[in-house]
Design a protein around this motif. Structure first.
Motif, PDB file in Angstrom:
ATOM      1  N   ALA A  35       0.875  -1.173   0.000  1.00  0.00           N
ATOM      2  CA  ALA A  35       0.000   0.000   0.000  1.00  0.00           C
ATOM      3  C   ALA A  35       0.915   1.227   0.000  1.00  0.00           C
ATOM      4  CB  ALA A  35      -0.923  -0.003   1.215  1.00  0.00           C
ATOM      5  N   PHE A  36       1.304   1.648  -1.195  1.00  0.00           N
ATOM      6  CA  PHE A  36       2.371   2.641  -1.336  1.00  0.00           C
ATOM      7  C   PHE A  36       2.063   3.932  -0.586  1.00  0.00           C
ATOM      8  CE2 PHE A  36       4.371   6.170  -3.734  1.00  0.00           C
ATOM      9  CZ  PHE A  36       5.700   5.833  -3.542  1.00  0.00           C
ATOM     10  N   GLU A  37       0.867   4.492  -0.789  1.00  0.00           N
ATOM     11  CA  GLU A  37       0.542   5.775  -0.157  1.00  0.00           C
ATOM     12  C   GLU A  37       0.525   5.656   1.366  1.00  0.00           C
ATOM     13  OE1 GLU A  37      -1.221   4.265  -2.446  1.00  0.00           O
ATOM     14  OE2 GLU A  37      -1.354   5.567  -4.212  1.00  0.00           O
ATOM     15  N   LEU A  38      -0.071   4.581   1.876  1.00  0.00           N
ATOM     16  CA  LEU A  38      -0.129   4.386   3.321  1.00  0.00           C
ATOM     17  C   LEU A  38       1.266   4.188   3.894  1.00  0.00           C
ATOM     18  CD1 LEU A  38      -1.709   3.974   5.935  1.00  0.00           C
ATOM     19  CD2 LEU A  38      -2.067   1.586   5.260  1.00  0.00           C
TER      20      LEU A  38
ATOM     21  N   ALA B 239       5.816   6.208   7.025  1.00  0.00           N
ATOM     22  CA  ALA B 239       7.258   6.465   7.050  1.00  0.00           C
ATOM     23  C   ALA B 239       7.535   7.929   7.344  1.00  0.00           C
ATOM     24  CB  ALA B 239       7.877   6.056   5.713  1.00  0.00           C
ATOM     25  N   ALA B 240       6.718   8.810   6.761  1.00  0.00           N
ATOM     26  CA  ALA B 240       6.916  10.249   6.992  1.00  0.00           C
ATOM     27  C   ALA B 240       6.696  10.615   8.454  1.00  0.00           C
ATOM     28  CB  ALA B 240       5.978  11.047   6.092  1.00  0.00           C
ATOM     29  N   LYS B 241       5.795   9.891   9.126  1.00  0.00           N
ATOM     30  CA  LYS B 241       5.533  10.152  10.543  1.00  0.00           C
ATOM     31  C   LYS B 241       6.504   9.418  11.450  1.00  0.00           C
ATOM     32  CE  LYS B 241       1.138   9.027  10.646  1.00  0.00           C
ATOM     33  NZ  LYS B 241      -0.246   8.890  11.179  1.00  0.00           N
TER      34      LYS B 241
ATOM     35  N   ASP C 189       6.472   6.264  12.044  1.00  0.00           N
ATOM     36  CA  ASP C 189       5.730   5.218  12.758  1.00  0.00           C
ATOM     37  C   ASP C 189       6.191   3.852  12.260  1.00  0.00           C
ATOM     38  OD1 ASP C 189       3.919   3.587  14.040  1.00  0.00           O
ATOM     39  OD2 ASP C 189       2.187   4.858  13.639  1.00  0.00           O
ATOM     40  N   SER C 190       7.335   3.407  12.740  1.00  0.00           N
ATOM     41  CA  SER C 190       7.931   2.167  12.226  1.00  0.00           C
ATOM     42  C   SER C 190       7.139   0.928  12.619  1.00  0.00           C
ATOM     43  CB  SER C 190       9.372   2.039  12.721  1.00  0.00           C
ATOM     44  OG  SER C 190       9.422   2.016  14.137  1.00  0.00           O
ATOM     45  N   VAL C 191       6.468   0.967  13.775  1.00  0.00           N
ATOM     46  CA  VAL C 191       5.705  -0.200  14.213  1.00  0.00           C
ATOM     47  C   VAL C 191       4.549  -0.471  13.256  1.00  0.00           C
ATOM     48  CG1 VAL C 191       4.256  -1.157  16.047  1.00  0.00           C
ATOM     49  CG2 VAL C 191       6.355   0.086  16.638  1.00  0.00           C
ATOM     50  N   ARG C 192       3.757   0.554  12.984  1.00  0.00           N
ATOM     51  CA  ARG C 192       2.637   0.365  12.061  1.00  0.00           C
ATOM     52  C   ARG C 192       3.117   0.172  10.626  1.00  0.00           C
ATOM     53  NH1 ARG C 192       0.610   3.431  16.162  1.00  0.00           N
ATOM     54  NH2 ARG C 192      -1.434   2.783  16.964  1.00  0.00           N
ATOM     55  N   LEU C 193       4.217   0.771  10.271  1.00  0.00           N
ATOM     56  CA  LEU C 193       4.765   0.570   8.932  1.00  0.00           C
ATOM     57  C   LEU C 193       5.129  -0.894   8.721  1.00  0.00           C
ATOM     58  CD1 LEU C 193       5.704   1.712   6.239  1.00  0.00           C
ATOM     59  CD2 LEU C 193       7.906   2.264   7.324  1.00  0.00           C
ATOM     60  N   ASP C 194       5.781  -1.498   9.703  1.00  0.00           N
ATOM     61  CA  ASP C 194       6.109  -2.924   9.594  1.00  0.00           C
ATOM     62  C   ASP C 194       4.852  -3.773   9.516  1.00  0.00           C
ATOM     63  OD1 ASP C 194       8.837  -2.648   9.523  1.00  0.00           O
ATOM     64  OD2 ASP C 194       9.133  -2.974  11.661  1.00  0.00           O
TER      65      ASP C 194
END
Length: 315
Positions: free
Chosen positions: A83-86, A91-93, A95-100
């Motif tokens: 989900a590229f946009e998400l 990543a911009a925020k 938020d590595s936990v939710r990104l993973d």
């Protein structure tokens, strides 16, 4: 909070590398929730049920997963894609936990999709995988059946397949009054405590005609010979091509074994068991369990009258 990413155990080299996940059912038992949402995408805590199934396959060393879907199941494909946009927004925020957590589904395995054009039964869904699987043995994992992440049923089945060849089914002893809900196996011992030879199979027998209390649950490791049998298997119970009927033919040649499972299994296709699954897995989560368990104890105490019931949801 986001579910912790499961750490896959190191598994020995295996002869089975592909898994098939039939996910084309209509989910009528969960209407109206499944009117527009695939039943496999219903959340179990904070992950869709089907993600637990794919994680189980990946943990057992199956790195190639084919999902057999149907119309209105696009959400499954999207979930296991990037989900590229998400991902960019997280990543911009920082938020590595939710990104993973968002990236994990696409990284579990090499995931493919094919559509079952008509709802002709589980046997037909498996047959749809023939071109992808080829002449290799493969696993089949049903999306309604969740095996507790702490169990090693699939790995044990793969071990049995490597040693004994043929096909392997997962069996679980159920109360006599429930056997009509399952495929049922006639078995004989092999000398291994949890492994039996399957001598016959019948789909959803009436209680009086069941050959045993051993029910076939939603895990299979199948020899590619099953495809030839499925091609000539006529529609059976419910007018559908039943995988159980094809395995019955293979069982007569002595090439089907069963692994008797005594661990934790959840039937998320059943409303009550779905709720039990969510509660149990939430209680086991280190990030949610302590707070949720404390609230649950108070809630249950209110139900049995030992303390006044409360209308709010706080502990």
């Amino acid at each position: 909070m986001i579910a912790p990413h499961p750490s896959a155990p190191v598994t020995p080299a295996r002869t089975v590398h592909k898994a098939v996940v039939p996910a084309a059912g209509l989910g009528t038992r969960f209407l109206p929730a499944t009117k527009a949402t695939p039943k496999e995408m219903l959340p179990v805590v904070d992950k869709p049920a089907i993600q637990y199934v794919v994680e189980e396959a990946a943990a057992a060393g199956l790195d190639d997963v084919l999902m057999v879907t149907g119309r209105h199941k696009r959400a499954i494909e999207d979930h296991f894609d990037h989900a590229f946009e998400l991902e960019q927004a997280l990543a911009a925020k920082g938020d590595s936990v939710r990104l993973d957590a968002v990236r994990d589904p696409a990284r579990l395995a090499s995931i493919h999709h094919i559509r079952q054009g008509e709802p002709l039964g589980l046997g037909h869904a498996v047959l749809c995988a023939r071109q992808h699987v080829g002449d290799q043995p493969f696993a089949v994992l049903l999306g309604d059946d969740l095996i507790d992440p702490g169990e090693t049923l699939l790995g044990r089945m793969l071990d049995v397949r490597d040693r004994r060849l043929g096909s392997v089914v997962a069996l679980m002893e159920v109360p006599p009054e429930q056997i009509h809900l399952y495929g049922c196996a006639a078995v004989e011992p092999t000398g291994e405590e949890d492994v039996v030879r399957v001598t016959g199979l019948v789909e959803k027998p009436v209680r009086q005609e069941a050959p045993s209390r051993y029910a076939v649950i939603g895990r299979y490791v199948l020899d590619p010979d099953v495809f030839g049998v499925l091609e000539r298997t006529p529609p059976g119970r419910g007018g559908e091509i039943q995988l159980t009927d094809a395995l019955q033919e293979l069982a007569t040649s002595g090439t089907v074994h069963g692994v008797v499972f005594k661990g934790l299994r959840y039937d998320t296709g059943d409303k009550a068991d779905y709720l039990r699954t969510v509660v149990r897995l939430a209680c086991e989560r280190p990030d949610l369990g302590p707070e949720f368990t404390a609230w649950l104890k108070g809630f249950v105490a209110g139900l049995d009258g030992t303390r006044p019931a409360r209308r709010d949801i706080a502990a």
